[in-house]
Design an enzyme around this catalytic site. Structure first.
Site, PDB file in Angstrom:
ATOM      1  N   LYS B 107       0.810  -1.222   0.000  1.00 32.87           N
ATOM      2  CA  LYS B 107       0.000   0.000   0.000  1.00 32.87           C
ATOM      3  C   LYS B 107       0.845   1.275   0.000  1.00 32.87           C
ATOM      4  O   LYS B 107       0.467   2.283  -0.595  1.00 32.87           O
ATOM      5  CB  LYS B 107      -0.928   0.008   1.217  1.00 32.87           C
ATOM      6  CG  LYS B 107      -2.014  -1.048   1.181  1.00 32.87           C
ATOM      7  CD  LYS B 107      -3.088  -0.678   0.173  1.00 32.87           C
ATOM      8  CE  LYS B 107      -4.247  -1.661   0.188  1.00 32.87           C
ATOM      9  NZ  LYS B 107      -5.173  -1.423  -0.947  1.00 32.87           N
ATOM     10  N   GLU B 129      -9.934   6.413   2.627  1.00 34.79           N
ATOM     11  CA  GLU B 129     -10.805   5.383   3.190  1.00 34.79           C
ATOM     12  C   GLU B 129      -9.928   4.201   3.573  1.00 34.79           C
ATOM     13  O   GLU B 129      -8.843   4.029   3.040  1.00 34.79           O
ATOM     14  CB  GLU B 129     -11.838   4.938   2.149  1.00 34.79           C
ATOM     15  CG  GLU B 129     -11.357   3.851   1.173  1.00 34.79           C
ATOM     16  CD  GLU B 129     -10.263   4.283   0.200  1.00 34.79           C
ATOM     17  OE1 GLU B 129     -10.091   5.510   0.012  1.00 34.79           O
ATOM     18  OE2 GLU B 129      -9.575   3.409  -0.366  1.00 34.79           O
ATOM     19  N   SER B 396       1.781  -9.766  -0.836  1.00 33.68           N
ATOM     20  CA  SER B 396       1.489  -8.331  -0.826  1.00 33.68           C
ATOM     21  C   SER B 396       1.613  -7.687   0.543  1.00 33.68           C
ATOM     22  O   SER B 396       1.812  -6.478   0.651  1.00 33.68           O
ATOM     23  CB  SER B 396       0.090  -8.091  -1.388  1.00 33.68           C
ATOM     24  OG  SER B 396      -0.855  -8.853  -0.665  1.00 33.68           O
TER      25      SER B 396
END
Lengths: 276, 414
Positions: B107, B129, B396
């Site tokens: 991220k 968000e 990830s």
């Protein structure tokens, strides 16, 4: 002349703004909506906006969000809304009816399907919150082919460079969203509304209706002096939320207070009186 | 100008990937979206922007992330193939270690890129968000790094489920605003972030966490995440002297997957598998597999596959992994699905949980539950491939954030 054009022209001929009122279809139930629409008309509304409920109303404030949830909890379907519209049209042959909502429920079965059924139900116009001119292809051509007005939104962030693309393909009226924000919360200052309406009127012959945050007769009257239409939504939806299936009376009385204010408000001179 | 015969030249100037993508937003946001698009084009062409982005990725995020040969996992699956009478089978599995990044997942790559864009645009306030809280933590991190006030919208139910990440965000100086509308999860948090944005367009930058939303977000998030695939490509060439036979990544919105896939899209011999969260199983109706179990529609600014009913009402997603618990998917994945370039497969909660434990025990790596979906798919696919074949799997994120969920499933009280 379409019902919308005829009604705005008639109001202009009376020297006043049109009163445009919004309720969410199917709130509190699909069966109760007809009486509430009748109450809007009885109270003196000129144009009716029938909201199509959506699970994700991202441009709406708390009042209309709750109305959407109530409607969906009652099981309201797209067919229910079309049925409500058809029945309204047979009871009120001359009152313009506009469907307002979000893109996904409108395009779910294809833009052609929606345009055909909306037209057949006697719907005069459609407002789609999240379908800007850039994505017109999804709905615009289909609506125009069926003679249903595609009402575009202009906002405080719509600048002069962008305005022509908003106006292109627009019909019925222009809905000026007077605040950068969501429905039902703050109201714009009167001066900014006057400036914005003047700019829009310089660019289009279409009537300009102003909404977002309008709740009191005084506010409605003030906007009615400068615009061709005044839109009131959240305040009515709150009455429906409060009174449920007994909302028709309170809604009628409240709308009557707005209608009286709009009718007594003398529009400023120097505007085009026949906006249609 | 777009390259003919390239799958890497999407979207078009209007942000469309085939029939998907686009800019389905309220008029109030349109001018800002257009500004962002113009600024992104300028940033892309600016060597100074690229240099600052790469410097932060190196010194702040800790890139490049390793490409690690998962030897014991590979051996275990080869044994399984042999047990099934296929001793010549069992592909070699490499893990792209995005879990080793600062803040523990891929991220941050995107957040670093977007905060630099926010600064270029002169925006002074950041919103985002978050579902599980990973994107919220990554956003709060870069906002702290640049001294910008930051508000994170998070479903009230997710706040209950993800207390450690809520506290992390607060430590980083962010305001975490509970969202009580709808089902009080990621979708509702995104609605509320859009509502805030529309009321604060003049000073606020919205850092969207996945490769979805109105154009140019799907494109710019993909571009920022493509560092994953660019590195993996060079790393596998060095390790194996050739390109991999297959890429595998989990897909919620799909930013880690598109980041891995995109640099390989024009390599026809590289197969790609996106793994969707099948929750309790597609047939149960309780899943988050938009491609396998959904249909095209319009939500949150783009046309893409969605979980929805016949009237276009959005239905609730379910996954054990909060990061995959979303009823939509990035538009480029919808396009890659329709043209058949990427194969998308479902993996259930139970399968992901089993692979989570396998990875812990065999490799000494606690994977995120999201990434565990990719691992579960690899466990099914690798034993059917030859021993000489190579899989690159995007690990990830790390699973520290998931230990409470996992403990709960295993019946352990922490």
């Amino acid at each position: 002349m379409s019902r919308l054009s005829a009604r705005f022209a008639a109001c202009a001929a009376e020297g006043r703004a049109a009163l445009v009122t919004f309720v969410t279809g199917g709130d509190p139930t699909p069966g109760a909506t007809g009486a509430i629409l009748d109450a809007l008309v009885a109270g003196g509304a000129d144009v009716i906006e029938l909201g199509m409920p959506f699970t994700d109303p991202m441009a709406d404030g708390p009042a209309i969000q709750r109305a959407n949830l109530r409607s969906l909890a009652a099981g309201t379907t797209t067919m229910d809304l079309l049925t409500i519209a058809t029945a309204f049209r047979s009871r009120h042959p001359d009152v313009p009816l506009v469907l307002m909502g979000y893109a996904n429920p409108m395009v779910r079965r294809g833009g052609d399907w929606f345009a055909e059924h909306a037209g057949a139900a006697g719907v005069d116009g459609v407002i789609c919150v999240d379908l800007p001119p850039e994505e017109d292809q999804d709905l615009g051509p289909a609506l125009r082919a069926k003679g249903v007005d595609f009402i575009r939104l202009a906002t405080p962030t719509t600048d002069a460079a962008r305005l022509p693309s908003v106006l292109e393909g627009a019909s019925g009226f222009i809905y000026y969203v007077s605040v950068a924000g969501i429905t039902g919360l703050q109201q714009a200052v009167q001066g900014s509304i006057e400036t914005a309406v003047a700019k829009l009127k310089a660019a289009t012959e279409l009537p300009i209706a102003v909404g977002f945050g309008v709740r009191t007769p005084e506010q409605a009257a003030a906007i009615g002096r400068v615009a061709d239409g005044v839109v009131v939504g959240s305040a009515i939806v709150e009455l429906v939320g409060e009174h449920g299936d007994k909302a028709a009376g309170p809604v009628r009385d409240y709308v009557a207070s707005l209608a009286a204010a709009v009718r007594t408000a003398q529009r400023e001179r120097g505007q085009k009186e026949n906006a249609a | 100008m777009t390259l003919a015969n390239s799958l890497r030249s999407q979207p078009d100037a209007r942000g469309h990937f085939g029939q998907f993508g686009g800019r389905y937003v309220a008029e109030t946001l349109m001018p800002l979206i257009l500004d962002l698009d113009a600024e992104y084009r300028r940033a892309k062409a600016d060597p100074a922007f690229r240099a600052e982005f790469e410097s932060l990725l190196k010194h702040y995020v800790g890139r490049e992330s390793p490409l690690y040969y998962a030897e014991r996992l590979t051996e275990m699956l080869r044994q399984k193939a042999a047990d099934d009478g296929q001793p010549e089978c069992g592909a070699k599995i490499y893990l792209k270690r995005e879990d080793l990044n600062h803040t523990g997942a891929h991220k941050i790559n995107n957040c670093v890129g977007q905060i630099l864009l926010a600064r270029r645009m002169g925006k002074t306030r950041i919103i985002a968000e978050t579902g599980a809280g990973q994107h919220g933590v990554a956003t709060a991190t870069v906002a702290a790094r640049y001294g910008l006030p930051c508000t994170i919208f998070m479903g009230a139910r997710d706040i209950e489920r993800q207390q450690p990440n809520v506290f992390r965000m607060r430590l980083l100086g962010a305001e975490v605003r509970p969202v009580t509308s709808g089902a009080q999860t990621l979708k509702d948090a995104m609605n509320e972030a859009l509502r805030d944005w529309v009321a604060n367009v003049h000073d606020t930058f919205y850092i969207i966490g996945t490769a979805a939303g109105p154009h140019p977000y799907p494109e710019l998030v993909r571009d920022f995440q493509s560092v994953i695939g660019i590195e993996a490509r060079a790393q596998i060439l060095e390790a194996e002297g050739r390109l991999p036979d297959m890429l595998i990544a989990c897909v919620g919105g799909g930013s880690n997957a598109i980041g891995l896939f995109h640099p390989f899209l024009d390599d026809p011999d590289v197969a790609m598998v996106g793994v969707e969260a099948a929750g309790h199983g597609i047939e149960s109706g309780e899943h988050a597999a938009s491609l396998t179990g959904g249909s095209p529609g319009v939500l949150h600014g783009n046309r893409t596959y969605l979980l929805q009913d016949e009237d276009g009402q959005i239905t609730e997603a379910h996954s054990i992994s909060a990061g995959l618990d979303y009823p939509g998917i990035g538009p480029e994945h919808s396009w890659l699905h329709d043209i058949g370039r990427v194969k998308y497969v479902p993996v259930t909660d139970d399968e992901a949980m089993a692979s989570f434990q396998t990875c812990c025990q065999l490799e000494g790596i606690i994977p995120a539950l999201e990434s565990s979906h990719a691992l579960a798919a690899a466990e099914k696919i690798a034993p059917k491939m030859g021993k000489d074949q190579v899989i690159v799997l995007n690990l990830s994120g790390r699973g520290d954030k998931d230990i409470f969920t996992v403990a709960d499933v295993l019946g352990v009280k922490l």
